[in-house]
Design a protein around this motif. Structure first.
Motif: not given
Length: 145
Positions: A39-50
Motif C-alpha cells: 500500500v503506497p504511503r501516498d495513497s493512504i488517507e485516515i480520519d479515525a473517528r465515527p
C-alpha cells in the motif's frame, strides 16, 4: 451462504502501539497487504473517528485495488469498525463490500490481543483468501512492532 472470518492474534506490543499501526499512514504503509502486495504511503488517507474514513490503494503484480472504509465506531486504542468497499479484488466479480471490526484488548505484560471480524463473504474462497491476506499482513506487523 454468507460467511464471516474471525481472526485473533496476540502482538508483543502495547495496545496503543498496535492501534497506531492501523491509524498512522506511515506505519500502515510498512506492513499492510498480503505477500506480494503493498500500500503506497501516498495513497493512504485516515480520519479515525465515527463517519471518518480509511482509504488506500493496494497494489501488486496485476493488482490495483482501491479500498474505502467508512468508520461507524471508533474508540481510540480499543476499536475500529466500519463498512468497507474494495474494487478490483482478485476473485471478486464486482466490488467487495463487507463489515470490518477490529478490537484491541490489553493482555497485560505489554501484549495486545487483536480480534478481527470481517464479512459476510458470499464466496467461501474469497473469505479464505481474505483470511490468508490478513495473516500474512500480521506477520509483517509483528516484525514492525
Amino acid at each position: 451462504m454468507s460467511r464471516n472470518i474471525e481472526i485473533t492474534r496476540i502482538f508483543d506490543a502495547p495496545r496503543e502501539l498496535v492501534y497506531r499501526a492501523f491509524t498512522d499512514p506511515g506505519q500502515l504503509a510498512q506492513w499492510f497487504g498480503p505477500d506480494g502486495c503493498s500500500v503506497p504511503r501516498d495513497s493512504i488517507e485516515i480520519d479515525a473517528r465515527p463517519r471518518g474514513h480509511l482509504r488506500f490503494v493496494m497494489t501488486g503484480p496485476g493488482v490495483r485495488s482501491p479500498v474505502d472504509v467508512v468508520f461507524t465506531e471508533v474508540v481510540e486504542n480499543e476499536l475500529l469498525a466500519g463498512e468497507m468497499e474494495a474494487v478490483g479484488v482478485p476473485g471478486a466479480p464486482g466490488p467487495l463490500r463487507a463489515h470490518l471490526r477490529l478490537e484491541f484488548r490489553d493482555e497485560g505484560n505489554g501484549k495486545t490481543r487483536l480480534e478481527l471480524r470481517q464479512g459476510p463473504f458470499a464466496d467461501g474462497q474469497l473469505g479464505a483468501d481474505t483470511r490468508s491476506g490478513w495473516e500474512s499482513s500480521f506477520t509483517k506487523l509483528d516484525a514492525l512492532l
